[in-house]
Design an enzyme around this catalytic site. Structure first.
Site, PDB file in Angstrom:
ATOM      1  N   TYR A 114      -4.056  -1.955  10.002  1.00 29.00           N
ATOM      2  CA  TYR A 114      -3.928  -2.592   8.678  1.00 29.00           C
ATOM      3  C   TYR A 114      -2.666  -2.098   7.969  1.00 29.00           C
ATOM      4  CZ  TYR A 114      -4.052  -2.401   3.668  1.00 29.00           C
ATOM      5  OH  TYR A 114      -3.651  -2.430   2.355  1.00 29.00           O
ATOM      6  N   HIS A 115      -2.495  -0.771   7.896  1.00 30.72           N
ATOM      7  CA  HIS A 115      -1.332  -0.242   7.188  1.00 30.72           C
ATOM      8  C   HIS A 115      -0.038  -0.704   7.866  1.00 30.72           C
ATOM      9  CE1 HIS A 115      -4.386   2.643   5.511  1.00 30.72           C
ATOM     10  NE2 HIS A 115      -3.649   2.496   4.438  1.00 30.72           N
ATOM     11  N   THR A 139       0.822  -1.211   0.000  1.00 31.77           N
ATOM     12  CA  THR A 139       0.000   0.000   0.000  1.00 31.77           C
ATOM     13  C   THR A 139       0.860   1.266   0.000  1.00 31.77           C
ATOM     14  OG1 THR A 139      -1.640   1.247   1.270  1.00 31.77           O
ATOM     15  CG2 THR A 139      -0.154  -0.105   2.547  1.00 31.77           C
ATOM     16  N   LYS A 158       1.360  -3.919   6.609  1.00 34.02           N
ATOM     17  CA  LYS A 158       2.063  -3.834   5.322  1.00 34.02           C
ATOM     18  C   LYS A 158       3.507  -3.360   5.534  1.00 34.02           C
ATOM     19  CE  LYS A 158      -1.449  -4.940   2.654  1.00 34.02           C
ATOM     20  NZ  LYS A 158      -1.485  -5.981   1.643  1.00 34.02           N
TER      21      LYS A 158
HETATM   22  P1  NAD Z   1     -10.419  -8.169  -0.566  1.00 28.27           P
HETATM   23  O1  NAD Z   1     -10.696  -8.245   0.889  1.00 28.27           O
HETATM   24  O2  NAD Z   1     -11.546  -7.942  -1.506  1.00 28.27           O
HETATM   25  O3  NAD Z   1      -9.636  -9.489  -1.033  1.00 28.27           O
HETATM   26  C1  NAD Z   1      -8.722 -10.186  -0.221  1.00 28.27           C
HETATM   27  C2  NAD Z   1      -8.974 -11.676  -0.429  1.00 28.27           C
HETATM   28  O4  NAD Z   1      -8.037 -12.413   0.360  1.00 28.27           O
HETATM   29  C3  NAD Z   1     -10.366 -12.073   0.049  1.00 28.27           C
HETATM   30  O5  NAD Z   1     -11.020 -12.842  -0.951  1.00 28.27           O
HETATM   31  C4  NAD Z   1     -10.124 -12.903   1.313  1.00 28.27           C
HETATM   32  O6  NAD Z   1     -11.072 -13.922   1.500  1.00 28.27           O
HETATM   33  C5  NAD Z   1      -8.709 -13.443   1.032  1.00 28.27           C
HETATM   34  N1  NAD Z   1      -7.941 -13.746   2.250  1.00 28.27           N
HETATM   35  C6  NAD Z   1      -7.713 -12.938   3.321  1.00 28.27           C
HETATM   36  N2  NAD Z   1      -6.981 -13.592   4.245  1.00 28.27           N
HETATM   37  C7  NAD Z   1      -6.731 -14.831   3.735  1.00 28.27           C
HETATM   38  C8  NAD Z   1      -6.035 -15.953   4.217  1.00 28.27           C
HETATM   39  N3  NAD Z   1      -5.481 -15.965   5.438  1.00 28.27           N
HETATM   40  N4  NAD Z   1      -5.978 -17.068   3.446  1.00 28.27           N
HETATM   41  C9  NAD Z   1      -6.561 -17.087   2.217  1.00 28.27           C
HETATM   42  N5  NAD Z   1      -7.242 -16.045   1.702  1.00 28.27           N
HETATM   43  C10 NAD Z   1      -7.323 -14.922   2.460  1.00 28.27           C
HETATM   44  O7  NAD Z   1      -9.304  -7.038  -0.767  1.00 28.27           O
HETATM   45  P2  NAD Z   1      -8.812  -6.331  -2.109  1.00 28.27           P
HETATM   46  O8  NAD Z   1      -9.397  -4.990  -2.161  1.00 28.27           O
HETATM   47  O9  NAD Z   1      -8.948  -7.239  -3.256  1.00 28.27           O
HETATM   48  O10 NAD Z   1      -7.260  -6.163  -1.765  1.00 28.27           O
HETATM   49  C11 NAD Z   1      -6.338  -7.175  -2.128  1.00 28.27           C
HETATM   50  C12 NAD Z   1      -4.930  -6.748  -1.704  1.00 28.27           C
HETATM   51  O11 NAD Z   1      -4.599  -5.514  -2.335  1.00 28.27           O
HETATM   52  C13 NAD Z   1      -4.825  -6.532  -0.194  1.00 28.27           C
HETATM   53  O12 NAD Z   1      -3.624  -7.091   0.281  1.00 28.27           O
HETATM   54  C14 NAD Z   1      -4.817  -5.021  -0.050  1.00 28.27           C
HETATM   55  O13 NAD Z   1      -4.044  -4.649   1.046  1.00 28.27           O
HETATM   56  C15 NAD Z   1      -4.204  -4.561  -1.366  1.00 28.27           C
HETATM   57  N6  NAD Z   1      -4.694  -3.212  -1.724  1.00 28.27           N
HETATM   58  C16 NAD Z   1      -6.039  -2.985  -1.970  1.00 28.27           C
HETATM   59  C17 NAD Z   1      -6.466  -1.685  -2.295  1.00 28.27           C
HETATM   60  C18 NAD Z   1      -7.927  -1.353  -2.543  1.00 28.27           C
HETATM   61  O14 NAD Z   1      -8.250  -0.155  -2.707  1.00 28.27           O
HETATM   62  N7  NAD Z   1      -8.844  -2.336  -2.595  1.00 28.27           N
HETATM   63  C19 NAD Z   1      -5.521  -0.654  -2.373  1.00 28.27           C
HETATM   64  C20 NAD Z   1      -4.186  -0.920  -2.118  1.00 28.27           C
HETATM   65  C21 NAD Z   1      -3.782  -2.210  -1.794  1.00 28.27           C
HETATM   66  N1  USQ Z   2     -12.859   9.133   3.619  1.00 30.60           N
HETATM   67  C1  USQ Z   2     -13.836  10.118   3.607  1.00 30.60           C
HETATM   68  N2  USQ Z   2     -15.128   9.724   3.491  1.00 30.60           N
HETATM   69  C2  USQ Z   2     -15.499   8.433   3.359  1.00 30.60           C
HETATM   70  C3  USQ Z   2     -14.496   7.424   3.366  1.00 30.60           C
HETATM   71  C4  USQ Z   2     -13.182   7.828   3.499  1.00 30.60           C
HETATM   72  O1  USQ Z   2     -13.544  11.309   3.705  1.00 30.60           O
HETATM   73  O2  USQ Z   2     -16.707   8.156   3.265  1.00 30.60           O
HETATM   74  C5  USQ Z   2     -11.442   9.529   3.743  1.00 30.60           C
HETATM   75  C6  USQ Z   2     -10.688   8.817   4.861  1.00 30.60           C
HETATM   76  O3  USQ Z   2     -10.838   9.494   6.098  1.00 30.60           O
HETATM   77  C7  USQ Z   2      -9.267   8.844   4.313  1.00 30.60           C
HETATM   78  C8  USQ Z   2      -9.440   8.763   2.804  1.00 30.60           C
HETATM   79  O4  USQ Z   2     -10.806   9.121   2.547  1.00 30.60           O
HETATM   80  O5  USQ Z   2      -8.664  10.068   4.599  1.00 30.60           O
HETATM   81  C9  USQ Z   2      -9.166   7.402   2.201  1.00 30.60           C
HETATM   82  O6  USQ Z   2      -9.969   6.412   2.848  1.00 30.60           O
HETATM   83  P1  USQ Z   2     -10.287   5.023   2.107  1.00 30.60           P
HETATM   84  O7  USQ Z   2     -11.177   4.225   2.991  1.00 30.60           O
HETATM   85  O8  USQ Z   2     -10.721   5.268   0.712  1.00 30.60           O
HETATM   86  O9  USQ Z   2      -8.818   4.354   1.973  1.00 30.60           O
HETATM   87  P2  USQ Z   2      -7.853   3.673   3.047  1.00 30.60           P
HETATM   88  O10 USQ Z   2      -8.479   3.470   4.353  1.00 30.60           O
HETATM   89  O11 USQ Z   2      -6.552   4.420   2.994  1.00 30.60           O
HETATM   90  O12 USQ Z   2      -7.605   2.211   2.441  1.00 30.60           O
HETATM   91  C10 USQ Z   2      -7.724   1.884   1.057  1.00 30.60           C
HETATM   92  C11 USQ Z   2      -7.776   0.355   0.966  1.00 30.60           C
HETATM   93  C12 USQ Z   2      -6.461  -0.225   1.479  1.00 30.60           C
HETATM   94  C13 USQ Z   2      -5.300   0.398   0.721  1.00 30.60           C
HETATM   95  C14 USQ Z   2      -5.322   1.924   0.805  1.00 30.60           C
HETATM   96  C15 USQ Z   2      -4.307   2.558  -0.120  1.00 30.60           C
HETATM   97  O13 USQ Z   2      -8.874  -0.150   1.710  1.00 30.60           O
HETATM   98  O14 USQ Z   2      -6.476  -1.644   1.311  1.00 30.60           O
HETATM   99  O15 USQ Z   2      -4.069  -0.073   1.223  1.00 30.60           O
HETATM  100  O16 USQ Z   2      -6.618   2.391   0.349  1.00 30.60           O
HETATM  101  S1  USQ Z   2      -3.656   4.064   0.526  1.00 30.60           S
HETATM  102  O17 USQ Z   2      -4.782   4.955   0.855  1.00 30.60           O
HETATM  103  O18 USQ Z   2      -2.823   4.631  -0.509  1.00 30.60           O
HETATM  104  O19 USQ Z   2      -2.926   3.756   1.738  1.00 30.60           O
END
Ligand code: NAD
Ligand code: USQ
Length: 401
Positions: A189-190, A145, A193
């Site tokens: 969570y962060h 992330t 990572k």
């Molecule tokens: P998601 O929750 O939709 O998908 C994660 C998948 O992993 C799920 O299907 C869950 O069942 C599976 N999983 C979790 N723990 C597991 C375990 N112990 N064993 C097997 N499967 C497991 O999340 P996503 O949005 O698809 O994100 C995927 C990855 O990308 C994450 O690592 C997240 O940190 C990263 N990421 C996502 C975003 C975003 O905006 N969605 C942004 C940046 C990074």
């Molecule tokens: N926010 C609002 N209103 C909302 C929801 C969120 O103002 O209704 C704000 C939050 O306070 C925050 C920002 O929007 O300041 C981003 O929040 P988000 O929920 O969109 O993103 P975040 O919690 O940072 O997490 C998401 C993914 C995570 C990934 C991360 C990338 O869930 O898996 O790692 O984005 S990053 O933001 O670059 O760290």
């Protein structure tokens, strides 16, 4: 190439698995379906109706003639099952999405914090240790992330993973060094990572594992060319206060007639990438592995940065939805600048899809099509980062709940 996709039933993992399969790779998905169970725990589900893993795999075969493997396995808790799978299948690349990825979910309670740390760190470590034990030279592509850096750039553009620093030697002469960029996680969570980063650095150095860590920004959008092929291939769309991310939430809120929920002043600046670019980046990373013995390759997987209140204003202009500034449940800076490099992926061929590319309407249309499935009571973010933030969320006496 034989590609194992851990977490391939999730939002990014499903779309990436289909992209990799469409590109001709042999893809096998591993997932413990924990995300579907968390939906049940939260009493909420994807806005889009998602098919079961079996139906998904069958629909992909019917549409394309391509096979996708699927194994239900917990990567964090079943290290021997993972080892046996790696031994039997011998992947050439492993894409690792299998972590609990919502910051608000990770901050809900002590139990949620413990689950997130245990699940994410164990999943990553089980994978790395099993590759060494089974002597499998697979390239690990991990989804990290942008949040590992924190969001303050101190006036300088964020580099990709490593920072050049100068320290004074004992003789007073300056010595330049490249170090992992200091971390500043904004949630548990962060934080996981950031811990993953240390595990990768150790295993790349000690065991010469080939690792790419993709520091991804917030993913928006919901469809890719592949998920659009059939209703059974539809991707998940999270909109609730724990899993919904900001831009997809604003678009969904506009579609269901809910005010756009800006936290605090909305001065938070974050990095973004469309799902179509995310799956393309994963493919580019898989197809260009680093050499054995190279340090961890870190790429910032983002295409643009935006301030939250600017996104709300954009969606409001597009749809007429009102903007509401609500108390911020998170302990985070109310305003920040953010600029980051993304040269690695651009060099590999990424052609950025930007907000201006017309895809906001696509998300609005999907949200409108499925708005009858929305539970509006799940929209507010109720997970507070600490007691002070929780107190701010309480309605003051005399106000309507
Ligand atoms: P998601 O929750 O939709 O998908 C994660 C998948 O992993 C799920 O299907 C869950 O069942 C599976 N999983 C979790 N723990 C597991 C375990 N112990 N064993 C097997 N499967 C497991 O999340 P996503 O949005 O698809 O994100 C995927 C990855 O990308 C994450 O690592 C997240 O940190 C990263 N990421 C996502 C975003 C975003 O905006 N969605 C942004 C940046 C990074
Ligand atoms: N926010 C609002 N209103 C909302 C929801 C969120 O103002 O209704 C704000 C939050 O306070 C925050 C920002 O929007 O300041 C981003 O929040 P988000 O929920 O969109 O993103 P975040 O919690 O940072 O997490 C998401 C993914 C995570 C990934 C991360 C990338 O869930 O898996 O790692 O984005 S990053 O933001 O670059 O760290």
């Amino acid at each position: 190439m034989k590609v194992l996709v851990l977490g391939g039933d999730g939002f990014c993992g499903w779309a990436s698995s289909l992209r990799l399969s469409a590109a001709g790779h042999e893809v096998r998905i591993v997932d413990n379906l924990s995300r579907r169970r968390i939906d049940e725990e939260l009493g909420c589900s994807s806005l889009t109706p998602i098919a079961s893993p079996r139906e998904r795999v069958e629909a992909w075969r019917a549409c394309t003639g391509r096979d996708l493997g699927f194994d239900e396995l917990d990567v964090a808790r079943d290290a021997s099952g993972l080892g046996a799978l790696l031994r039997a299948w011998r992947p050439e690349a492993v894409v690792h999405f299998a972590e609990q990825r919502a910051a608000p979910y990770s901050m809900k309670s002590a139990g949620h914090k413990r689950y997130t740390v245990a699940n994410n760190v164990e999943a990553t470590h089980n994978l790395l240790s099993a590759l060494v034990e089974e002597r499998i030279d697979a390239h690990v592509v991990h989804l990290g992330t942008m949040g590992v850096y924190g969001y303050g750039t101190a006036g300088a553009t964020l580099p990709e993973g490593y920072l050049t620093v100068a320290v004074r030697g004992d003789d007073g002469a300056p010595i330049e060094q490249e170090i992992l960029h200091p971390t500043s996680p904004g949630s548990i969570y962060h934080l996981t990572k950031c811990l993953d980063q240390q595990l990768f650095a150790f295993y790349a150095r000690n065991d010469r594992l080939r690792i790419t860590d993709l520091h991804q920004g917030i993913v928006w959008g919901t469809m890719t060319d592949e998920t659009a092929l059939d209703p059974q291939l539809i991707n998940r769309f999270d909109y609730d206060g724990d899993y919904g991310t900001v831009l997809n939430r604003f678009l969904m809120q506009a579609a269901v007639g809910h005010p756009l929920t800006v936290h605090g002043s909305g001065g938070q600046t974050r990095a973004f990438i469309h799902l179509r670019d995310s799956v393309r980046c994963v493919q580019l990373a898989v197809e260009t592995p680093p050499a054995r013995g190279e340090r961890v390759r870190i790429c910032n997987q983002m295409t643009e940065t935006h301030r939250v209140r600017d996104l709300a204003a954009l969606v409001s202009r597009l749809t007429g939805a009102p903007v509401e500034h609500v108390p911020n449940p998170r302990e985070e800076a109310p305003e920040n600048e953010l600029r980051a490099r993304n040269d690695h992926l651009l060099r590999l061929g990424l052609q950025p899809t930007r907000l201006a590319s017309g895809l906001l309407e696509e998300v609005l249309q999907i949200a409108a099509r499925f708005r009858h499935r929305a539970d509006l009571s799940r929209i507010p973010c109720r997970s507070a980062w600490n007691e002070a933030r929780a107190a701010e969320l309480q309605p003051s006496p005399g106000t309507r709940p």
